[in-house]
Enzyme design. Structure first.
Site, mmCIF file in Angstrom:
data_model
loop_
_atom_site.group_PDB
_atom_site.id
_atom_site.type_symbol
_atom_site.label_atom_id
_atom_site.label_comp_id
_atom_site.label_asym_id
_atom_site.label_seq_id
_atom_site.Cartn_x
_atom_site.Cartn_y
_atom_site.Cartn_z
ATOM 1 N N ASP A 120 48.307 38.014 37.239
ATOM 2 C CA ASP A 120 48.431 37.111 38.096
ATOM 3 C C ASP A 120 49.689 35.885 37.508
ATOM 4 O O ASP A 120 49.946 35.317 38.561
ATOM 5 C CB ASP A 120 47.163 36.241 38.392
ATOM 6 C CG ASP A 120 45.891 36.860 38.891
ATOM 7 O OD1 ASP A 120 46.190 38.201 39.087
ATOM 8 O OD2 ASP A 120 44.744 36.465 39.179
ATOM 9 N N ASP A 210 51.531 33.112 42.414
ATOM 10 C CA ASP A 210 50.825 33.759 41.543
ATOM 11 C C ASP A 210 51.972 34.937 41.453
ATOM 12 O O ASP A 210 52.310 35.510 42.388
ATOM 13 C CB ASP A 210 49.468 34.393 41.760
ATOM 14 C CG ASP A 210 48.299 33.633 41.342
ATOM 15 O OD1 ASP A 210 48.598 32.174 41.119
ATOM 16 O OD2 ASP A 210 47.062 33.947 41.480
ATOM 17 N N HIS A 258 46.951 38.360 46.389
ATOM 18 C CA HIS A 258 47.779 39.103 45.481
ATOM 19 C C HIS A 258 47.877 40.590 46.264
ATOM 20 O O HIS A 258 47.029 40.911 46.976
ATOM 21 C CB HIS A 258 46.912 39.497 44.415
ATOM 22 C CG HIS A 258 46.458 38.198 43.302
ATOM 23 N ND1 HIS A 258 45.275 38.171 42.751
ATOM 24 C CD2 HIS A 258 47.258 36.935 43.249
ATOM 25 C CE1 HIS A 258 45.562 36.987 42.216
ATOM 26 N NE2 HIS A 258 46.570 36.332 42.464
ATOM 27 N N ASP A 260 48.642 43.298 45.480
ATOM 28 C CA ASP A 260 48.402 44.695 44.779
ATOM 29 C C ASP A 260 47.052 45.247 44.999
ATOM 30 O O ASP A 260 46.892 46.233 44.452
ATOM 31 C CB ASP A 260 48.615 44.406 43.139
ATOM 32 C CG ASP A 260 47.915 43.598 42.270
ATOM 33 O OD1 ASP A 260 47.181 42.764 43.014
ATOM 34 O OD2 ASP A 260 47.848 43.456 41.229
ATOM 35 N N SER A 310 31.626 38.733 41.958
ATOM 36 C CA SER A 310 33.041 39.273 42.211
ATOM 37 C C SER A 310 33.635 38.394 43.046
ATOM 38 O O SER A 310 32.822 38.379 44.370
ATOM 39 C CB SER A 310 32.948 40.664 42.361
ATOM 40 O OG SER A 310 34.482 41.110 42.596
ATOM 41 N N SER A 313 37.848 41.759 46.743
ATOM 42 C CA SER A 313 37.305 42.612 47.657
ATOM 43 C C SER A 313 37.249 43.925 47.093
ATOM 44 O O SER A 313 37.617 44.474 46.124
ATOM 45 C CB SER A 313 38.314 42.490 48.946
ATOM 46 O OG SER A 313 39.343 43.588 48.461
ATOM 47 N N CYS A 365 45.913 44.811 38.201
ATOM 48 C CA CYS A 365 45.574 43.131 37.925
ATOM 49 C C CYS A 365 45.350 42.884 36.298
ATOM 50 O O CYS A 365 45.877 41.913 35.824
ATOM 51 C CB CYS A 365 44.441 42.584 38.524
ATOM 52 S SG CYS A 365 44.260 42.782 40.299
HETATM 53 N N1 ABU Z 1 43.414 40.176 42.262
HETATM 54 C C1 ABU Z 1 43.369 40.946 43.455
HETATM 55 C C2 ABU Z 1 42.240 40.585 44.437
HETATM 56 C C3 ABU Z 1 42.565 41.212 45.320
HETATM 57 C C4 ABU Z 1 41.542 41.367 46.485
HETATM 58 O O1 ABU Z 1 40.359 41.087 46.326
HETATM 59 O O2 ABU Z 1 41.872 42.191 47.327
#
Ligand code: ABU
Length: 387
Positions: A120, A210, A258, A260, A310, A313, A365
């Site tokens: 990040d 980020d 993000h 990625d 968490s 996703s 990440c």
């Molecule tokens: N830091 C990546 C989080 C990505 C997502 O929750 O889709």
């Protein structure tokens, strides 16, 4: 200079070299984050944490449960060892006391966050490592965890460019007041319209981004406009990398955080998109016009069972790390994704990493490329539309 006073050449070690132009060239040197000391952040305008079933209802904050932190640290340590075993040099950040209050002349915040995920914060483009602005007050000082590593890289590699984007003010002017009260009440269509218009929590008061919202494809950098990256952040990056084509992109992700876990390069000519998170039609056409294949990732194994605490996703499944253009590290429980990747010609290295998810990310990440063997290349010679 090596620790024993000898130069890298004298001690037989490969010299340290900052160099990475994309996410797939052979990996030689990497940072792996740490879970140690991570906290559920105190409330702030940029982000809402609300885990009523996991001990942290809205408004509460404090250290992540010790058992979860220990398990995540063990998986991160094991991953670091796995990489070292493959001849990859691994650096680690230095955690701070993240429970302490932090302040700038503009604000005081009761907690920090942690030093996961490093992706990040740090962006490597060629011989440059850039510290991102970040957009959370709890992450404003996170760069300090990486300063020992960055200093060592700077000392070891004469050619390394060490850069930091302007530290943001992060006053209330940087956020749309009440965003987190209204956005979750909108329908999916309404949320997607807001994503497309990039009318989300951040204002355009100052550049914010980020590093994990930047996907590197050689000469082309794709910057996702998201909950943590604004148009001004994209404009700053565009001016900062004048030799690159720096594109702003959105997707059909109602919670963009993000790039990625949305739009994941796997090797030249092949990009993975994470399920329903489609890129803009024009961007998809741009990729196809340049002979890139776009594959849709299979549904993640964790789809119905998000881990405790968490904020990510299930698409963390797609947050894979290339060791080279043929080899991918994939979370060990994502067997269907692994099968899909094998069918695309990859060797898959399964990595136990599920415990790291609640600390903000998957395998991509949790890492920052320091060196990937390779050079700057143009993978998109044919332009299309605004690309
Ligand atoms: N830091 C990546 C989080 C990505 C997502 O929750 O889709």
């Amino acid at each position: 200079m090596a620790r024993n006073g000898k130069t890298a050449a004298e001690s037989g070690a490969r010299p340290v070299k900052v160099n990475a132009w994309n996410g797939w060239d052979p990996l030689r040197h990497v940072i792996v984050g740490r879970a140690t000391g991570t906290v559920v952040q105190a409330p702030e305008p940029a982000v809402r944490r609300d885990f009523p079933d996991d001990g942290f209802p809205l408004g509460t904050y404090g250290p992540m449960p010790a058992g979860m932190t220990a398990e995540a640290d063990a998986q991160l340590d094991d991953f670091a060892e796995l990489l070292r075993g493959r001849g990859i040099r691994v650096d680690r950040p230095t955690p701070l006391d993240f429970t302490r209050e932090v302040a700038t002349p503009d604000w005081t915040h009761p907690s920090m966050s942690g030093c996961m995920p490093p992706r990040d914060l740090l962006l490597t483009v060629g011989n440059e490592i850039l510290e991102a602005t970040m957009s959370y007050r709890s992450r404003w000082f996170e760069y300090l965890c990486y300063r020992p590593v960055l200093q060592a890289l700077f000392d070891a590699d004469e050619d390394m460019r060490w850069e930091a984007a302007p530290k943001p003010r992060l006053t209330d002017a940087s956020y749309h007041a009440g965003f987190w009260d209204t956005y979750p009440t909108l329908s999916t269509e309404e949320q997607l319209a807001r994503v497309r218009a990039h009318d989300l929590v951040l204002t355009e008061a100052e550049p914010l981004f980020d590093a994990a919202d930047v996907a590197r494809f050689g000469r082309d950098l794709f910057v996702q406009l998201s909950f943590v990256t604004n148009r001004s952040g994209h404009r700053w990056l565009k001016r900062h990398f004048p030799e690159h084509r720096v594109h702003a992109v959105t997707s059909t992700n109602t919670h963009p955080l993000h790039i990625d876990a949305t739009w994941v390069p796997l090797r030249p000519g092949l990009v993975l998109h994470c399920g329903e998170r489609l890129a803009d039609a024009e961007l998809m056409e741009f990729f196809r016009r340049n002979d890139w294949e776009i594959v849709e990732a299979v549904q993640p194994a964790s789809w119905d069972h998000p881990p405790k605490l968490s904020y990510c996703s299930p698409w963390l499944a797609g947050n894979v790390l290339n060791l080279d253009p043929r080899t991918l590290c994939v979370e060990e429980k994502e067997v269907r994704l692994a099968d899909q990747l094998v069918s695309l010609g990859f060797e898959v290295v399964p990595v136990p990493f599920r415990a790291v998810g609640p600390f903000g990310g998957g395998l991509h990440c949790a890492t920052v490329d320091i060196e990937r063997e390779g050079t700057l290349e143009d993978y998109f010679p044919r332009r299309h539309g605004r690309y």
